[in-house]
Enzyme design. Structure first.
Site, mmCIF file in Angstrom:
data_model
loop_
_atom_site.group_PDB
_atom_site.id
_atom_site.type_symbol
_atom_site.label_atom_id
_atom_site.label_comp_id
_atom_site.label_asym_id
_atom_site.label_seq_id
_atom_site.Cartn_x
_atom_site.Cartn_y
_atom_site.Cartn_z
ATOM 1 N N VAL A 159 -1.366 -2.729 24.644
ATOM 2 C CA VAL A 159 -0.547 -1.546 24.313
ATOM 3 C C VAL A 159 0.955 -1.936 25.057
ATOM 4 C CG1 VAL A 159 -0.294 0.677 24.189
ATOM 5 C CG2 VAL A 159 -2.454 -0.385 23.588
ATOM 6 N N LYS B 122 -1.695 0.224 18.203
ATOM 7 C CA LYS B 122 -1.707 0.702 19.647
ATOM 8 C C LYS B 122 -2.046 1.988 19.670
ATOM 9 C CE LYS B 122 1.614 -3.158 20.453
ATOM 10 N NZ LYS B 122 3.078 -3.511 19.976
HETATM 11 N N1 HSE Z 1 4.998 -7.612 17.853
HETATM 12 C C1 HSE Z 1 4.956 -6.791 19.121
HETATM 13 C C2 HSE Z 1 6.108 -5.861 19.382
HETATM 14 C C3 HSE Z 1 4.523 -7.610 20.263
HETATM 15 O O1 HSE Z 1 7.074 -6.310 18.543
HETATM 16 O O2 HSE Z 1 6.100 -5.074 19.926
HETATM 17 C C4 HSE Z 1 3.843 -6.912 21.324
HETATM 18 O O3 HSE Z 1 2.706 -6.026 20.873
#
Ligand code: HSE
Length: 436
Positions: free
Chosen positions: A132, A205
């Site tokens: 997260v 998350k």
């Molecule tokens: N793809 C995610 C972001 C990466 O852009 O925040 C980190 O979890």
């Protein structure tokens, strides 16, 4: 004391960052952990693509299972992503009594209840700080730093790619697809970038944050998820004119009758600190009854920022290796037998303010019709702005901000407003939070 032997699954963006950070800061890390942390084995999908990464001292393989089953390995660091193979490997490691560190938010959000229960049975740790908000130690902050509080709500910018896109659209007027491609090049975006722009990654998350904030089981399937692909540059500009920024927020809140779990674009007043978190950066605002608001800010993605969280988890695992499993910090912050099953509210029952954008014919009575519908459904208007009508079509944008309203009532109102002859296109609605 003997160094702790670690096996790494995945040498991609985060895996290679973890190797670099562990090697570069090895002395400092050892002083903190009280023991060395030695990478003894690693699996990568393609060993020919490691470039100049220093993998000295590590047995390399393209078979992740070999690392999990390696008898020398005491801690597995899972950085391969996905939920099928990753779940199998993590459960297998746990069954062998190995501790696990993972950056895999989807794995924890979808299978965390099973994984933690198995880990509890086997007395091993599963640490997931990097899952997260990348390098921000938000799990530790909520699980340990705020443990004296009853947490009332939290709201976070927890997807860097989405925040980067919204920021570039606002500041530079860039096109959505162009910014997304750049985020992919920089290694921020998920393998499937719709996870970023449609809010799935943020929902993973948020599931984790809500669980450790409120002591509820992980419930990814109950998160309401709306992406940013429908946000137009007009909305970004109008929101600015009204003193707001549009951010893609994950929000978890205790409310009357249950808990709200939602990810969606949100207008927030531009004077709030979190409204000024731009680019790929993340931030999480947490409101605890004792401490009040606290804000955690930093890089939410990227190689070494995420590795920073992975290594912190490794140090935590090393420090706790000799502790009694019953007396460790619980995986989900609350004791496993003390999780509560408070219900998650349906979106119809969630109360927020709204931004509405309507395309209407500029003629007498139109505004009266619209406001009558809103009044009939007990929806109070906070502000109205009408833009110059188009000279040829006599169509104009009308923007309204409402006071707090039950979402079910707003949906009814929108249905009625859209059936008016004078309202031309579907109504755009974006939730608005003051975050007080
Ligand atoms: N793809 C995610 C972001 C990466 O852009 O925040 C980190 O979890």
């Amino acid at each position: 004391m003997e160094p702790v032997k670690v096996g790494l699954l995945g040498l991609g963006t985060v895996g290679s960052g973890t190797v670099r950070v562990l090697k570069r800061n090895s002395d400092e890390i050892t002083r903190r952990a009280g023991r060395g942390i030695e990478l003894v084995a690693a699996a990568a999908r393609n060993l020919d693509s490691l470039g100049d990464l220093d993998v000295s001292g590590m047995r390399l393989t393209e078979e992740a299972l070999e690392v999990v089953d390696d008898p020398e390995v005491q801690v597995i660091v899972e950085l391969i992503g996905g939920t099928t193979l990753a779940r199998e490997l993590v459960l297998r490691a746990i069954d062998q009594g190995k501790h696990v560190v993972t950056a895999n938010k989807a794995l924890i959000a979808l299978h965390g209840n099973e994984i933690f229960s198995r880990a509890q049975e086997r007395g091993v740790m599963v640490a997931f700080e990097a899952a997260v908000a990348g390098g921000i130690p938000i799990i530790k902050a909520i699980r340990e730093g705020l443990t004296g509080n009853r947490i009332e709500w939290l709201a976070g910018i927890i997807n860097g790619t989405g925040n980067f896109i919204l920021t570039e659209m606002r500041d530079k007027g860039r096109e959505f697809a162009d910014v997304l491609a750049e985020a992919q090049r920089l290694g921020y975006a998920e393998a499937d970038p719709t996870f970023d722009v449609e809010g799935v990654d943020a929902a993973h998350k948020l599931t984790i944050l809500a669980s450790i904030a409120f002591g509820i089981p992980l419930q990814f399937d109950r998160v309401y998820t709306e992406g940013i692909s429908g946000i137009s540059r007009d909305d970004v500009v109008y929101a600015n004119e009204l003193g707001y920024r549009i951010k893609h927020l994950g929000i978890a809140r205790r409310a009357n009758g249950g808990i709200e779990l939602r990810v969606h674009p949100t207008l927030i007043p531009e004077r709030r600190l979190i409204a000024n978190v731009d680019g790929v950066l993340n931030a999480v605002l947490v409101w605890g009854d004792a401490v009040g608001p606290t804000l955690y800010y930093g890089p939410g993605a990227g190689s070494e920022p995420t590795a920073s969280a992975v290594v912190a988890d490794l140090v935590d695992v090393v420090r706790a290796l000799t502790t009694d499993p019953e007396n460790r910090v619980p995986h989900l912050a609350f004791q496993a037998d003390a999780l509560s099953d408070v219900s998650i509210l349906s979106m119809d029952d969630v109360q927020t303010a709204f931004y509405l954008r309507l395309r209407v014919l500029d003629r007498p009575g139109v505004m009266a019709d619209i406001t009558r519908i809103l009044a009939d459904l007990d929806i109070s208007i906070e502000a109205i702005m009408q833009k110059e009508p188009d000279e040829d079509t006599q169509e104009a944008d009308v923007i309204m901000l409402t006071h707090q309203v039950r979402e079910g009532n707003l949906n009814q109102a929108i249905g009625r407003i859209e059936s008016l002859d004078s309202v031309i296109t579907p109504v755009t609605r974006i939730r608005l939070e003051n975050l007080k």
